[in-house]
Design a protein around this motif. Structure first.
Motif, PDB file in Angstrom:
ATOM      1  N   PRO A   1       0.824  -1.212   0.000  1.00  0.00           N
ATOM      2  CA  PRO A   1       0.000   0.000   0.000  1.00  0.00           C
ATOM      3  C   PRO A   1       0.856   1.258   0.000  1.00  0.00           C
ATOM      4  CG  PRO A   1      -0.004  -1.030   2.172  1.00  0.00           C
ATOM      5  CD  PRO A   1       0.689  -1.985   1.247  1.00  0.00           C
ATOM      6  N   VAL A   2       0.205   2.381  -0.245  1.00  0.00           N
ATOM      7  CA  VAL A   2       0.905   3.656  -0.391  1.00  0.00           C
ATOM      8  C   VAL A   2       1.833   3.918   0.787  1.00  0.00           C
ATOM      9  CG1 VAL A   2       0.553   6.152  -0.353  1.00  0.00           C
ATOM     10  CG2 VAL A   2      -0.788   4.724  -1.915  1.00  0.00           C
ATOM     11  N   ALA A   3       1.338   3.742   2.002  1.00  0.00           N
ATOM     12  CA  ALA A   3       2.160   4.049   3.175  1.00  0.00           C
ATOM     13  C   ALA A   3       3.414   3.197   3.209  1.00  0.00           C
ATOM     14  CB  ALA A   3       1.340   3.849   4.454  1.00  0.00           C
ATOM     15  N   GLU A   4       3.292   1.924   2.865  1.00  0.00           N
ATOM     16  CA  GLU A   4       4.470   1.053   2.866  1.00  0.00           C
ATOM     17  C   GLU A   4       5.424   1.419   1.735  1.00  0.00           C
ATOM     18  OE1 GLU A   4       7.297  -1.984   3.508  1.00  0.00           O
ATOM     19  OE2 GLU A   4       5.966  -0.781   4.769  1.00  0.00           O
ATOM     20  N   VAL A   5       4.890   1.799   0.587  1.00  0.00           N
ATOM     21  CA  VAL A   5       5.749   2.207  -0.526  1.00  0.00           C
ATOM     22  C   VAL A   5       6.604   3.405  -0.128  1.00  0.00           C
ATOM     23  CG1 VAL A   5       5.712   3.304  -2.800  1.00  0.00           C
ATOM     24  CG2 VAL A   5       4.350   1.244  -2.387  1.00  0.00           C
TER      25      VAL A   5
END
Length: 285
Positions: free
Chosen positions: A223-227
């Motif tokens: 997900p965006v946060a992990e990216v």
């Protein structure tokens, strides 16, 4: 806020699309929409205050080109194979860590600008993607909460790709990703406060009016946060940098033979919920 830049290429002015859909001139408030603005809470506050007060001049949108919504982008970081359904359609194993590659900032064009099919290309492909725009310098972020706090906003990106150059010509993916005009961006930079959940966005893409991609960011492997957190472990992200977060299923490469790769004269349209719509006509380089 929906921030954008309008005008001829290289001479765009900053603008805002207000809640009623009226285009407003920001050039009397800020010089441009770039990393310097995105990191400046005071300047962003002045933009919000002027918008709320109805003080911004109206722009006539008729015939006015929309440019990329961010100026002077330092780097475009891209994440490959980041949707479960896209990995399945290409026969690839889902990656255990994000696949990272780059596009040069000079691949970025406006959302309705012409896309050029490279000379010698027979496998130019489409990819609708959610773009993340960085708003604070990010290095070695430790949590997803920190990561999202460093996001200024989101935009629609078209990660145009030449698959023969990318996969069959040896070396890295860069040759198939960095051709001229291969990263239309915009129309708007939508500030993060208007996108409460970046994992709940629908993405769609049409070629010549036929729906080709119809996905959701809920299918993202990372997900965006992990990216954002992950990328910050390997490089410093600066305000105005862009991260393209991958594409859902439906690309030409994943379809049966003969694969319907793009040709001059084709028209591609793409959109993400709440982030706007793009349209490009393809021409030969």
């Amino acid at each position: 806020m929906k921030l954008l830049r309008v005008g001829t290429a290289g001479a765009e002015r900053p603008a805002l699309l207000d809640a009623g859909g009226t285009l407003r001139d920001l050039s009397g408030v800020v010089p441009d929409i770039d990393g310097a603005l995105l990191v400046d809470d005071g300047a962003l506050g002045r933009v919000r205050a002027a918008a709320d007060a109805g003080e911004l001049p109206v722009l006539d949108a008729a015939g006015l080109r929309t440019g990329p919504p961010v100026a002077r982008i330092g780097k475009v970081v891209c994440i490959g194979l980041n949707y479960h359904d896209h990995a399945r359609e290409t026969g690839a194993e889902p990656p255990t860590e994000p696949v990272v590659f780059f596009k040069a900032a000079d691949t970025v064009v406006g959302p309705h600008d012409t896309v050029l099919v490279p000379r010698g290309s027979v496998k130019t492909d489409w990819e609708v993607e959610l773009a993340v725009v960085i708003g604070r310098t990010a290095r070695y972020l430790e949590s997803h909460e920190q990561a999202l706090a460093h996001v200024a906003g989101y935009a629609v990106a078209h990660d145009v790709s030449e698959r023969e150059f990318q996969i069959e010509r040896g070396g890295t993916w860069d040759k198939g990703k960095n051709c001229e005009t291969f990263n239309p961006l915009g129309p708007w930079l939508v500030t993060a406060d208007e996108v409460p959940d970046p994992q709940a966005l629908s993405l769609r893409l049409w070629v010549n009016g036929e729906l080709k991609q119809d996905g959701t960011t809920a299918e993202q492997i990372f997900p965006v946060a992990e990216v954002v957190r992950y990328v910050s472990q390997f490089m410093t992200l600066y305000p105005g940098d862009v991260i393209n977060t991958g594409t859902p299923a439906g690309v030409a490469m994943g379809r049966p033979e003969p694969k319907p790769f793009l040709r001059a004269g084709d028209v591609v349209e793409l959109e993400i919920d709440g982030l706007g719509r793009q349209r490009q006509e393809l021409k030969d380089a």
